[in-house]
Design an enzyme around this catalytic site. Structure first.
Site, PDB file in Angstrom:
ATOM      1  N   ARG A  58     -49.307  -4.792 -34.603  1.00 26.89           N
ATOM      2  CA  ARG A  58     -48.730  -4.599 -33.265  1.00 26.89           C
ATOM      3  C   ARG A  58     -47.705  -3.469 -33.247  1.00 26.89           C
ATOM      4  O   ARG A  58     -47.547  -2.775 -32.234  1.00 26.89           O
ATOM      5  CB  ARG A  58     -48.075  -5.912 -32.783  1.00 26.89           C
ATOM      6  CG  ARG A  58     -47.756  -5.916 -31.291  1.00 26.89           C
ATOM      7  CD  ARG A  58     -47.031  -7.175 -30.855  1.00 26.89           C
ATOM      8  NE  ARG A  58     -46.932  -7.272 -29.401  1.00 26.89           N
ATOM      9  CZ  ARG A  58     -46.059  -8.039 -28.763  1.00 26.89           C
ATOM     10  NH1 ARG A  58     -45.204  -8.786 -29.437  1.00 26.89           N
ATOM     11  NH2 ARG A  58     -46.025  -8.057 -27.433  1.00 26.89           N
ATOM     12  N   SER A  91     -46.561  -4.247 -23.472  1.00 30.12           N
ATOM     13  CA  SER A  91     -47.462  -5.068 -24.277  1.00 30.12           C
ATOM     14  C   SER A  91     -47.179  -6.511 -23.891  1.00 30.12           C
ATOM     15  O   SER A  91     -46.061  -7.000 -24.056  1.00 30.12           O
ATOM     16  CB  SER A  91     -47.205  -4.849 -25.775  1.00 30.12           C
ATOM     17  OG  SER A  91     -48.034  -5.692 -26.554  1.00 30.12           O
ATOM     18  N   SER A  92     -48.185  -7.193 -23.346  1.00 33.14           N
ATOM     19  CA  SER A  92     -47.986  -8.529 -22.778  1.00 33.14           C
ATOM     20  C   SER A  92     -47.579  -9.543 -23.849  1.00 33.14           C
ATOM     21  O   SER A  92     -47.740  -9.317 -25.056  1.00 33.14           O
ATOM     22  CB  SER A  92     -49.268  -9.019 -22.094  1.00 33.14           C
ATOM     23  OG  SER A  92     -49.619  -8.180 -21.028  1.00 33.14           O
ATOM     24  N   GLN A  93     -47.069 -10.693 -23.408  1.00 32.83           N
ATOM     25  CA  GLN A  93     -46.712 -11.775 -24.314  1.00 32.83           C
ATOM     26  C   GLN A  93     -47.963 -12.210 -25.088  1.00 32.83           C
ATOM     27  O   GLN A  93     -48.988 -12.551 -24.497  1.00 32.83           O
ATOM     28  CB  GLN A  93     -46.135 -12.952 -23.537  1.00 32.83           C
ATOM     29  CG  GLN A  93     -45.643 -14.077 -24.424  1.00 32.83           C
ATOM     30  CD  GLN A  93     -44.998 -15.198 -23.630  1.00 32.83           C
ATOM     31  OE1 GLN A  93     -45.074 -15.224 -22.406  1.00 32.83           O
ATOM     32  NE2 GLN A  93     -44.375 -16.123 -24.322  1.00 32.83           N
TER      33      GLN A  93
END
Length: 368
Positions: free
Chosen positions: A32, A78-80
């Site tokens: 990530r 960047s989403s959860q």
């Protein structure tokens, strides 16, 4: 770093993410940190950059990472990850599936899809966002993903896909997505009462189109026809400081109060039964939740997790009564979850660029 990702996956499991072995492997494999190479905005407004203290630890928390802001407004992120896991599980990707992604974000979601064996075409209207996503995917060595700059409403004309996923909040579903996606589903966060519950959409471009709810969420909103107002639209969330003082109207109903999941279920039902339901922070209270907003946009009634009601403004009594009726109705129905609803969508919005938007709701037989 692998150990950090393994702990990350365990955190997602503890937070209730529906991790199949394939999804767990994808989250473990995809780095990530590569997808936030220019850093992200911390919750205190400061900017975290690679190499700074705690950067990697923060990257591998179950939290959204805001990567682009316009003034004070977040416009890309960047989403959860636990939410991403729910959406990916709902998409039910199989190796070899062709997936249309609307909203490239950082490229991380597309990388997870690729790790699941999908071939992904991601569309983003912001060229700089698309370029950063391409660069991150290349750095991470991800294959099978194409990022294009374009109007998300249009999808990718002339191409066809097995499934589609949307990573930005919309008022309704583009018929172009449905025309390009067979057999589906389209997983998409659709506006409802000031939030964006994630829906699994099924149906052809010409209809009928139906949906079920996968989970609650809040997303940044799209622009253009995807956010067109329509007869079923709810008011936009009330801005901070826009509401008058609210006073007690009805006493607490439940002890203990609803947990966050139960309150979201009640909130969803409020949006089904009132097109004035939306999100607001309440002045004088350390609370944020569902409000039935009056036509002036400064008063109405708030429903709290313990079942009490606050009301304010010139129409406080009328809106307070409506709030109590919603609580009574939800309680009498057995406190249905948002997943209990079957939704019918109607073609509406801009006639030149229509959208399929939620219009009818019925509790599914197994929940009656």
């Amino acid at each position: 770093m692998t150990d950090l990702r393994r702990r990350f996956v365990e955190q997602l499991r503890r937070n209730g993410a529906p991790l199949t072995p394939e999804l767990a492997a994808a989250f473990t494999a995809v780095p990530r940190e590569v997808f936030v190479a220019e850093g992200f905005q911390r919750r205190d407004g400061s900017w975290a950059r690679p190499g700074s203290a705690g950067f990697r630890t923060a990257v591998y928390r179950d939290d959204v990472l805001v990567t682009k802001v316009d003034g004070r407004v977040a416009v890309s992120s960047s989403s959860q990850p636990s939410l991403m896991a729910i959406m990916l599980a709902g998409l039910d990707v199989r190796p070899g599936d062709r997936v249309l992604e609307i909203g490239a974000g950082t490229g991380y979601n597309a990388a997870l899809l690729a790790a699941l064996g999908a071939r992904v075409t991601s569309v983003d209207v912001q060229e700089d966002v698309a370029a950063r996503a391409r660069a991150a995917l290349a750095t991470a060595g991800v294959e099978g993903v194409r990022v294009v700059t374009g109007d998300g409403y249009a999808g990718v004309p002339g191409e066809s896909f097995d499934r589609a996923i949307v990573t930005v909040g919309v008022a309704g579903v583009s018929p172009r997505w449905l025309a390009q996606t067979r057999p589906g589903p389209v997983v998409v966060p659709v506006e409802h009462a000031g939030t964006h519950p994630v829906l699994a959409i099924q149906g052809p471009a010409e209809g009928p189109v139906t949906a079920t709810v996968l989970c609650p969420s809040g997303f940044m909103s799209a622009s253009g026809p995807l956010t067109a107002t329509h007869p079923g639209s709810h008011p936009a969330p009330a801005s901070s400081g826009s509401l008058t003082a609210f006073a007690p109207f009805a006493p607490p109903r439940w002890e203990p109060a609803l947990d966050s999941y139960g309150y979201r279920d009640l909130w969803y039902a409020a949006g089904v039964w009132s097109n004035r339901a939306t999100h607001a922070a309440l002045p004088g209270h350390d609370l944020s939740g569902v409000v039935l907003l009056d036509e002036d946009g400064s008063g109405g009634a708030a429903i709290l997790p313990d079942g009490s009601v606050l009301a304010g403004g010139d129409q406080a009594t009328g809106y307070g009564d409506q709030a109590v009726e919603i609580i009574d109705r939800w309680d009498a129905a057995g406190r249905p979850s948002m997943r209990a609803w079957r939704i019918g969508l109607r073609l509406t919005g801009d006639p030149q660029a229509p959208i399929w938007a939620p219009a009818t709701w019925a509790l599914r037989p197994e929940h009656l």
